[in-house]
Design a protein around this motif. Sequence first.
Motif, mmCIF file in Angstrom:
data_model
loop_
_atom_site.group_PDB
_atom_site.id
_atom_site.type_symbol
_atom_site.label_atom_id
_atom_site.label_comp_id
_atom_site.label_asym_id
_atom_site.label_seq_id
_atom_site.Cartn_x
_atom_site.Cartn_y
_atom_site.Cartn_z
ATOM 1 N N ASP A 6 40.974 36.552 52.811
ATOM 2 C CA ASP A 6 41.615 38.039 52.935
ATOM 3 C C ASP A 6 42.261 38.341 51.870
ATOM 4 O O ASP A 6 41.994 39.115 50.845
ATOM 5 C CB ASP A 6 42.109 37.833 53.870
ATOM 6 N N ALA A 7 42.267 36.855 50.955
ATOM 7 C CA ALA A 7 43.111 37.050 48.883
ATOM 8 C C ALA A 7 41.919 37.277 48.641
ATOM 9 O O ALA A 7 41.954 38.091 47.780
ATOM 10 C CB ALA A 7 44.016 36.117 49.211
ATOM 11 N N VAL A 8 40.967 36.733 48.387
ATOM 12 C CA VAL A 8 39.662 37.443 47.562
ATOM 13 C C VAL A 8 39.684 38.647 48.056
ATOM 14 O O VAL A 8 39.414 39.574 46.964
ATOM 15 C CB VAL A 8 38.767 36.555 48.162
ATOM 16 N N ARG A 9 39.147 39.347 48.735
ATOM 17 C CA ARG A 9 39.187 40.388 49.267
ATOM 18 C C ARG A 9 40.013 41.366 48.355
ATOM 19 O O ARG A 9 39.650 42.658 48.053
ATOM 20 C CB ARG A 9 39.272 40.681 50.757
ATOM 21 N N ASN A 10 41.690 41.227 48.816
ATOM 22 C CA ASN A 10 42.213 42.062 48.767
ATOM 23 C C ASN A 10 42.535 41.984 47.056
ATOM 24 O O ASN A 10 43.219 43.192 46.461
ATOM 25 C CB ASN A 10 43.644 41.632 49.078
ATOM 26 N N THR A 11 42.544 40.584 46.114
ATOM 27 C CA THR A 11 42.121 40.499 45.069
ATOM 28 C C THR A 11 41.310 41.894 44.656
ATOM 29 O O THR A 11 41.453 42.760 43.599
ATOM 30 C CB THR A 11 42.177 39.739 44.514
ATOM 31 N N LEU A 12 39.856 41.896 45.441
ATOM 32 C CA LEU A 12 38.931 42.421 44.270
ATOM 33 C C LEU A 12 39.278 43.946 44.338
ATOM 34 O O LEU A 12 39.193 44.602 43.477
ATOM 35 C CB LEU A 12 37.690 42.390 45.081
ATOM 36 N N LEU A 13 40.188 44.400 45.769
ATOM 37 C CA LEU A 13 40.539 45.309 45.812
ATOM 38 C C LEU A 13 41.102 45.953 44.600
ATOM 39 O O LEU A 13 41.256 47.176 44.388
ATOM 40 C CB LEU A 13 40.609 46.256 47.008
ATOM 41 N N ASN A 14 42.669 45.601 44.602
ATOM 42 C CA ASN A 14 43.793 45.513 44.119
ATOM 43 C C ASN A 14 43.420 45.883 42.236
ATOM 44 O O ASN A 14 44.027 46.373 41.459
ATOM 45 C CB ASN A 14 44.950 44.710 44.320
ATOM 46 N N GLU A 15 42.430 44.606 42.326
ATOM 47 C CA GLU A 15 42.674 44.607 41.147
ATOM 48 C C GLU A 15 41.531 45.212 39.930
ATOM 49 O O GLU A 15 41.237 44.968 38.721
ATOM 50 C CB GLU A 15 42.712 42.740 40.112
ATOM 51 N N PHE A 16 40.490 44.740 40.695
ATOM 52 C CA PHE A 16 39.145 45.455 40.410
ATOM 53 C C PHE A 16 38.577 46.388 41.073
ATOM 54 O O PHE A 16 36.960 47.564 40.344
ATOM 55 C CB PHE A 16 37.733 44.365 40.564
ATOM 56 N N GLY A 17 39.354 46.810 41.174
ATOM 57 C CA GLY A 17 38.365 48.214 42.636
ATOM 58 C C GLY A 17 37.547 48.030 43.564
ATOM 59 O O GLY A 17 36.127 49.149 43.556
ATOM 60 N N ILE A 18 36.723 46.862 43.903
ATOM 61 C CA ILE A 18 35.866 46.234 44.472
ATOM 62 C C ILE A 18 36.171 46.403 46.216
ATOM 63 O O ILE A 18 36.874 45.438 46.244
ATOM 64 C CB ILE A 18 35.090 45.605 43.943
ATOM 65 N N GLU A 19 35.028 46.901 46.887
ATOM 66 C CA GLU A 19 35.630 46.293 48.299
ATOM 67 C C GLU A 19 34.179 45.818 48.912
ATOM 68 O O GLU A 19 33.613 46.172 48.520
ATOM 69 C CB GLU A 19 35.801 47.536 48.330
#
Length: 413
Positions: free
Chosen positions: A332-345
């Motif tokens: 979940d931390a990986v997914r959250n970082t992708l979303l919050n820092e890169f805008g990738i879901e």
Amino acid sequence: MNELNTPLRTIMTPGPVEVDPRVLRAMSTPILGQFDPEFTKIMNENMAMIRELYQTKNHWAYPIDGTSRSGLEAVIASLIQPGDNVLIPIFGRFGHLFAEICERYGAVIHTIECPWGEVFDPEDIISEIDRVKPKFVTLVHGETSTGRMQPLEKVGHACRERDVILIVDAVATIGGADVKVDDWCLDAVIGGAQKCLSVPSGIAPITYNDRVEKIILSRKKVERGIATEDDNKQFTSSPIRSNYFDLSQLQDYWSERRLNHHTEATTMNYALREGLRLILEEGLEARFQRHKLHEKALVAGIEAMGLTLFGDPTCKMPTVTCVNVPKGVDPDAVRNTLLNEFGIEIAGSFGSLQGKIWRIGTMGYSCRKENVLFVLAGLEATLIQQGFAVKRGEALQAALQIYALQKKQEVIG
């Protein structure tokens, strides 16, 4: 309240995906009345294009207003009566959904299951059909929860030979992988807009043949407020239980009769029309090859990075790639970082696979070179932050090699 201003995202889930900008433009088209000749013309155009998409000559090919699940429920509600035997091979979450819906309409459920990450040998399904002797078989084509794709052709022909109705969930494959409705003897097929069609969720294209229509018409009952004298002369002891999902009345709505059933989702039909037009303009085979190309580049990058793939590779969907979460990495931390820092879901999964895999979609408009390269770069950077020993720089190079090879082949060709 401020003006709505949603952030830009690179959506690489197994649905919903990014909507093609041309579809969004089509959705801004002025509203027409549902019986305006210009709108009924659009309805007819959508029917014709759905037939092409499904590679069928079926007369009935039209959308259900609602999400993909509305299409599933409309078909099941209109066909299944209490006590009907239904065989449901389950190899992921959405096989269980078939069982859930069929059960609620009173079916007698027979299930077989195989491990998540695999699919059935068609002969095993056929053997179970011979043992159970069901009236219906429901089968998922592309199971997004596991990223696997079930072969359908042998099962379809076996069902036809045994006079069994085969209902197929092609929500995650239609528009991104081959679905040959007529050649594979599929009786009723449900698709999804928000995946490989790159249309917003809210409309579900379906098709079904004469065998299915015969059952639907045997249960036809037109609601009292709009029924004619001739309609009232029809009698059925087992009317379709759902009013909204009554395909017998929807047929009247989508035919020349134009019998009012509900207010058609005008804007969603605009979106569907443009989405279908773009698919057919690209060409089905070219579109399928595009999905395979970007899947191949994504897989090459993931493996070069040092990650492993989940599931049997021989039945992998070309539109969904499942990645094992490395030991010691917080999924979940990986997914959250992708979303919050890169805008990738990207997506996680369900049930027994929750927290164990990531699911990355390469579907429709999201299935583009820049998206594949971006998600690989973002995933590598995020995993480094998590302390995973990534093979730095290898992912992008592996993906770029796939694209370079494809370009070279195109030049030679």
